[in-house]
Motif scaffolding. Sequence first.
Motif, PDB file in Angstrom:
ATOM      1  N   ILE A 361       0.840  -1.206   0.000  1.00  0.00           N
ATOM      2  CA  ILE A 361       0.000   0.000   0.000  1.00  0.00           C
ATOM      3  C   ILE A 361       0.871   1.250   0.000  1.00  0.00           C
ATOM      4  O   ILE A 361       0.653   2.198  -0.762  1.00  0.00           O
ATOM      5  CB  ILE A 361      -0.958  -0.001   1.204  1.00  0.00           C
ATOM      6  N   ILE A 362       1.891   1.252   0.876  1.00  0.00           N
ATOM      7  CA  ILE A 362       2.802   2.407   0.954  1.00  0.00           C
ATOM      8  C   ILE A 362       3.495   2.624  -0.383  1.00  0.00           C
ATOM      9  O   ILE A 362       3.564   3.750  -0.904  1.00  0.00           O
ATOM     10  CB  ILE A 362       3.837   2.199   2.072  1.00  0.00           C
ATOM     11  N   ASN A 363       4.026   1.525  -0.986  1.00  0.00           N
ATOM     12  CA  ASN A 363       4.731   1.646  -2.255  1.00  0.00           C
ATOM     13  C   ASN A 363       3.822   2.145  -3.367  1.00  0.00           C
ATOM     14  O   ASN A 363       4.204   2.987  -4.182  1.00  0.00           O
ATOM     15  CB  ASN A 363       5.337   0.294  -2.645  1.00  0.00           C
ATOM     16  N   ASN A 364       2.588   1.617  -3.393  1.00  0.00           N
ATOM     17  CA  ASN A 364       1.647   2.055  -4.422  1.00  0.00           C
ATOM     18  C   ASN A 364       1.228   3.513  -4.234  1.00  0.00           C
ATOM     19  O   ASN A 364       1.064   4.253  -5.206  1.00  0.00           O
ATOM     20  CB  ASN A 364       0.410   1.149  -4.428  1.00  0.00           C
ATOM     21  N   LYS A 365       1.052   3.921  -2.985  1.00  0.00           N
ATOM     22  CA  LYS A 365       0.682   5.317  -2.722  1.00  0.00           C
ATOM     23  C   LYS A 365       1.818   6.259  -3.095  1.00  0.00           C
ATOM     24  O   LYS A 365       1.582   7.359  -3.630  1.00  0.00           O
ATOM     25  CB  LYS A 365       0.306   5.501  -1.244  1.00  0.00           C
ATOM     26  N   ASP A 366       3.060   5.842  -2.791  1.00  0.00           N
ATOM     27  CA  ASP A 366       4.207   6.662  -3.192  1.00  0.00           C
ATOM     28  C   ASP A 366       4.272   6.785  -4.710  1.00  0.00           C
ATOM     29  O   ASP A 366       4.518   7.867  -5.263  1.00  0.00           O
ATOM     30  CB  ASP A 366       5.503   6.046  -2.664  1.00  0.00           C
ATOM     31  N   LYS A 368       1.778   6.477  -6.810  1.00  0.00           N
ATOM     32  CA  LYS A 368       0.654   7.319  -7.234  1.00  0.00           C
ATOM     33  C   LYS A 368       0.959   8.790  -7.009  1.00  0.00           C
ATOM     34  O   LYS A 368       0.663   9.650  -7.847  1.00  0.00           O
ATOM     35  CB  LYS A 368      -0.592   6.915  -6.460  1.00  0.00           C
ATOM     36  N   LYS A 369       1.562   9.093  -5.827  1.00  0.00           N
ATOM     37  CA  LYS A 369       1.898  10.483  -5.521  1.00  0.00           C
ATOM     38  C   LYS A 369       2.869  11.036  -6.553  1.00  0.00           C
ATOM     39  O   LYS A 369       2.702  12.155  -7.069  1.00  0.00           O
ATOM     40  CB  LYS A 369       2.500  10.570  -4.115  1.00  0.00           C
TER      41      LYS A 369
END
Length: 674
Positions: A361-366, A368-369
Amino acid sequence: MLQVNRLKIIINTDNGEYGFDEEFSRGLNFIASPNNTCGKSSVIAGIYYCLGFEQIIGGEGEKVLTDAYKSYIKDGQNVYAVLQSKVYMEIYNGVDCITIYRAAKMDNRQSKLVTVYFSDMDNINNKDTELEDMYVLSKNAAVHEKGFHAFLEKFLGLSLPIVPTSDDKERKLYLQLLFSAMFIEQKRGWADLFSAMPYLGIKEAKKRIVEYLIGLETITNERNKNELAYEEKCIKDKWKNVLSAIYTESNRVCCKVQGLPLQAEILDEGFQNGVHLVKGTEDNNLVEIYIKQLKDEYKSLSAVTPKIVDNYDEIEEELEKTQECIEDMYRQQAEIRRQFSIENISIKKLQEELDNINTDIINNKDAKKLRDLGSDLDSEVLKDICPVCHQTIQDSLLPNQNKYTYMSIDDNIKHLNAQKEMYEFAINGHKQRKMELDEALQQSMSRVNTMTRLAKSLRNDISSVDENISEAIVFKKFEISKEIEDLENYVDFIEQQLQKLQELSDEWKEYLIRVEKLPKNKFTNNDYSKLNCLQRNFISNLESYSYSSIDSLDKVEISKDTYLPVVENFDMKFGSSASDGIRAIWAFAMALMQTSIEKLGNHVNMLIFDEPDQHSIVMKDLKAFIDSIILLKEKSQVILGITIKDQDTREVIENLNAEDYRMIEIENKAFVKI
């Protein structure tokens, strides 16, 4: 209200006594000098110091004062050492006068000690004058009876609100913070609105100051909301504690409770009738029935007094059944421990998967950001495109035979969050199962202990060589009697806990009633009226003072979030020139007082501006500022420390009506030989 009537500063040197002693009037007061080194700011600092507000200057105690208070006095070409210094100030609240005394340098008196004389300054030495020592800028000085700021708050007729702090607690809104909006000191005060405000751990301090000064009802509403949120938490915690006590006691006596209200709610009268206590046996008897059965069994054992020789075979048979029962329970415990181990393994595996999901989740959010920010690094990957073949990235190693549409980063995040919730739910389920297994193990171990003691008594009966009363029967009677007592105490305990739930239910009902009475909107009609008044006064002042950093003052608003001035939702200071920044400070400080006067707010109707003509302010704008002060006449007291170093400034003041102000002119030095 607050009005300074008189300020007296006494400085003892090795050349005698120097000092300052002047009276102030209602309305506009000038402390003026021909240049910047005459001691105007030192005099104004004396006002701050007497009130215990030196944190606005930049520190605590005498160290924030100028050298004239603590080191040396210049007199012409001569320099004299300061031996001792002290400050007296007479203030008026509209009804009573008091005189405040605070030492700046004194060997036998610390600077945090404040003496209050309950008289004007001329009468402080009268034998009938009452006085009281207090402390300032120390722990509890704002709340305790001997705290000077607690006294000053009461003397000024203020009722400071309790507000949230940065450490998620609550504290009183400090006077020092409040007065940072009213006392604009020379060195730091002109950088921005409230720029000299000390940091005292109050959350959103500027917002709290404005809403209190103009008397917004939001401060009461927010406090009520905070109180209700705390009350909600307390009731729920108490409810949870009652349930925990019930479950703990139920486990101790191997019982269960059916029909318990698990969440705080309004309970019907007589809800206790729907709560049932069940003995945790295979038959799941109601406790009241089970107690009756125990009593019947006890009576049957008491009805006969058999000799051991009379029932030898029966004792052997019972011993055999008891041993079998113990062995069954041991097997049961082994199975419970095995299941317990399985649950631990399951939780460990699930937690590892959950940790991986959180990382994903963290990697995907980063990613996406970075994609949303328009990053060029790995841009094709961020767009879900393979940088080699330029095709859509698939999340599977299998051939795309069925031409499935695979998830984008956004969809992947949603999917991962859904998985996270599922794994968290599963982990909580396994943890709950572990608790149930642990309770079952404790009950089984307790039962084994009882059965082991019974088996011992039966063996003693078999090996007995005389005709004593059966030890097993005595043991059974004892155990039954003890269990009856425990269960009856348990029933009484549950009744008490249910009564507590009923009381908490009543509290919950009162809480819900108070929630319903809360205003549905953030602002009341009065609040909107006061904010509109503040905005109107502020814009009017800006116009009078020739603020010109924006093309239209119609763009200026008072933010409904911060209560500070904004232009198109941005802080005004970002678009203001240096001189317009000064005009904005004049305008806002004045608008706060004007609005409080008009809307009956909490302003003490006093302002201090030390050197308001910063950054080469145009004289006509300074005159407009002074005129706006004079318009308030007797409604306020304003003290201006000003340097009259050019003819234009002198003409501005000389052209004023002499009845509209009081002039305290310092020709050379503020502290002169007495």
